[in-house]
Scaffold this motif. Structure first.
Motif, mmCIF file in Angstrom:
data_model
loop_
_atom_site.group_PDB
_atom_site.id
_atom_site.type_symbol
_atom_site.label_atom_id
_atom_site.label_comp_id
_atom_site.label_asym_id
_atom_site.label_seq_id
_atom_site.Cartn_x
_atom_site.Cartn_y
_atom_site.Cartn_z
ATOM 1 N N GLU A 1 1.123 -0.938 -0.001
ATOM 2 C CA GLU A 1 0.063 0.345 0.236
ATOM 3 C C GLU A 1 1.138 1.419 -0.300
ATOM 4 O OE1 GLU A 1 -4.226 1.011 1.873
ATOM 5 O OE2 GLU A 1 -2.505 1.615 3.543
ATOM 6 N N TRP A 2 1.449 2.484 -1.371
ATOM 7 C CA TRP A 2 1.908 2.721 -1.279
ATOM 8 C C TRP A 2 1.080 4.427 -0.836
ATOM 9 C CZ3 TRP A 2 6.722 2.272 -2.991
ATOM 10 C CH2 TRP A 2 6.887 1.363 -3.388
ATOM 11 N N ASN B 1 14.271 14.194 -10.916
ATOM 12 C CA ASN B 1 13.493 12.899 -11.616
ATOM 13 C C ASN B 1 11.772 13.307 -11.302
ATOM 14 O OD1 ASN B 1 15.172 10.463 -11.553
ATOM 15 N ND2 ASN B 1 14.872 10.138 -9.055
ATOM 16 N N LEU B 2 10.739 12.913 -12.236
ATOM 17 C CA LEU B 2 8.752 13.307 -11.963
ATOM 18 C C LEU B 2 9.302 11.975 -11.169
ATOM 19 C CD1 LEU B 2 8.540 13.500 -15.685
ATOM 20 C CD2 LEU B 2 9.347 15.021 -14.170
ATOM 21 N N GLY B 3 9.158 11.142 -10.633
ATOM 22 C CA GLY B 3 8.865 10.085 -9.914
ATOM 23 C C GLY B 3 9.650 9.113 -9.155
ATOM 24 N N GLN B 4 9.106 8.848 -8.113
ATOM 25 C CA GLN B 4 10.521 7.923 -7.464
ATOM 26 C C GLN B 4 9.458 6.729 -5.890
ATOM 27 O OE1 GLN B 4 13.288 10.354 -4.829
ATOM 28 N NE2 GLN B 4 14.601 8.351 -4.723
ATOM 29 N N LEU B 5 10.208 6.070 -6.228
ATOM 30 C CA LEU B 5 8.894 4.517 -5.192
ATOM 31 C C LEU B 5 10.224 4.496 -3.974
ATOM 32 C CD1 LEU B 5 7.571 2.087 -7.065
ATOM 33 C CD2 LEU B 5 6.203 3.371 -6.597
ATOM 34 N N ASP B 6 10.036 4.837 -2.716
ATOM 35 C CA ASP B 6 10.885 4.502 -1.238
ATOM 36 C C ASP B 6 9.940 3.238 -0.838
ATOM 37 O OD1 ASP B 6 11.511 4.865 1.666
ATOM 38 O OD2 ASP B 6 11.679 6.918 0.959
ATOM 39 N N TYR B 7 10.734 2.404 -1.703
ATOM 40 C CA TYR B 7 10.232 1.090 -0.129
ATOM 41 C C TYR B 7 10.521 1.141 1.081
ATOM 42 C CZ TYR B 7 9.546 -1.503 -5.628
ATOM 43 O OH TYR B 7 9.566 -1.339 -6.786
ATOM 44 N N LYS B 8 11.084 1.740 1.565
ATOM 45 C CA LYS B 8 11.754 1.438 2.914
ATOM 46 C C LYS B 8 9.944 2.460 3.474
ATOM 47 C CE LYS B 8 15.425 1.960 5.241
ATOM 48 N NZ LYS B 8 16.639 2.164 5.727
ATOM 49 N N CYS C 1 1.397 6.266 -13.062
ATOM 50 C CA CYS C 1 1.688 4.998 -13.636
ATOM 51 C C CYS C 1 2.819 4.779 -13.936
ATOM 52 C CB CYS C 1 0.723 5.154 -15.504
ATOM 53 S SG CYS C 1 -1.322 5.224 -14.704
ATOM 54 N N HIS C 2 3.577 5.049 -14.520
ATOM 55 C CA HIS C 2 5.268 5.234 -14.836
ATOM 56 C C HIS C 2 5.870 4.310 -12.996
ATOM 57 C CE1 HIS C 2 9.341 5.545 -16.191
ATOM 58 N NE2 HIS C 2 9.622 5.520 -14.781
ATOM 59 N N GLU C 3 5.388 5.045 -12.192
ATOM 60 C CA GLU C 3 6.149 3.776 -10.523
ATOM 61 C C GLU C 3 5.056 2.751 -10.683
ATOM 62 O OE1 GLU C 3 8.968 4.897 -9.607
ATOM 63 O OE2 GLU C 3 8.970 6.980 -11.283
ATOM 64 N N MET C 4 3.802 2.648 -10.790
ATOM 65 C CA MET C 4 3.803 1.635 -10.945
ATOM 66 C C MET C 4 3.742 0.853 -10.880
ATOM 67 S SD MET C 4 1.391 2.159 -7.888
ATOM 68 C CE MET C 4 2.928 2.417 -7.668
ATOM 69 N N VAL C 5 3.883 1.202 -12.893
ATOM 70 C CA VAL C 5 4.664 0.073 -13.832
ATOM 71 C C VAL C 5 5.707 -0.575 -13.139
ATOM 72 C CG1 VAL C 5 5.370 -1.218 -15.628
ATOM 73 C CG2 VAL C 5 3.733 0.172 -15.870
ATOM 74 N N HIS C 6 7.045 -0.567 -11.791
ATOM 75 C CA HIS C 6 8.537 -0.060 -11.592
ATOM 76 C C HIS C 6 6.986 -0.835 -10.353
ATOM 77 C CE1 HIS C 6 11.440 1.739 -13.622
ATOM 78 N NE2 HIS C 6 10.603 2.807 -13.705
ATOM 79 N N ALA C 7 6.506 -0.899 -9.556
ATOM 80 C CA ALA C 7 5.626 -1.359 -8.189
ATOM 81 C C ALA C 7 6.006 -3.019 -9.389
ATOM 82 C CB ALA C 7 5.165 -0.900 -8.062
ATOM 83 N N TRP C 8 4.668 -3.317 -10.080
ATOM 84 C CA TRP C 8 4.435 -4.529 -10.347
ATOM 85 C C TRP C 8 5.472 -5.368 -10.945
ATOM 86 C CZ3 TRP C 8 0.584 -1.321 -13.889
ATOM 87 C CH2 TRP C 8 -0.460 -0.508 -13.499
ATOM 88 N N LEU C 9 6.212 -4.305 -11.271
ATOM 89 C CA LEU C 9 7.312 -5.341 -12.729
ATOM 90 C C LEU C 9 8.172 -6.209 -11.299
ATOM 91 C CD1 LEU C 9 7.838 -3.466 -15.515
ATOM 92 C CD2 LEU C 9 7.241 -5.782 -15.619
ATOM 93 N N ASN C 10 8.638 -5.518 -10.380
ATOM 94 C CA ASN C 10 9.625 -5.785 -9.429
ATOM 95 C C ASN C 10 9.042 -6.965 -8.395
ATOM 96 O OD1 ASN C 10 11.733 -4.560 -9.687
ATOM 97 N ND2 ASN C 10 11.281 -2.330 -8.838
#
Length: 94
Positions: free
Chosen positions: A13-14, A26-33, A51-60
């Motif tokens: 849950e982001w 960067n236009l966006g960034q995921l902070d997994y921590k 959507c770009h960042e969500m694609v990263h989350a899905w693929l990972n």
């Protein structure tokens, strides 16, 4: 289009946080921590960036790290997802 404050993607849950930055690196960034999706882009690019960042989350999440590292692939898929979301309610049910 307004972005949600929370998104569940890739089993996480982001929390979506939007920032006003004149010239973001960067236009966006995921902070997994922290489970935070940061959006630094302007109003016109927010959905695409999210959507770009969500694609990263899905693929990972599914172990496709090499595809997640392929920014051209991620951009292309994110563009398709964003277009689908933008046009979701544009057509009436037939």
């Amino acid at each position: 289009m307004r972005l949600p404050r929370k998104i569940n993607a890739g089993g996480i849950e982001w929390t979506v946080k939007q920032h006003r930055v004149k010239r973001p690196r960067n236009l966006g960034q995921l902070d997994y921590k922290s489970g935070t999706l940061h959006i630094y882009s302007d109003a016109g690019a927010k959905l695409q960036t999210c959507c770009h960042e969500m694609v990263h989350a899905w693929l990972n999440a599914i172990g496709q790290v090499e595809l997640s590292d392929d920014e051209a692939f991620v951009d292309s898929l994110a563009s398709q997802v964003a277009t689908t979301i933008e046009t979701w309610g544009a057509r009436s049910e037939e």
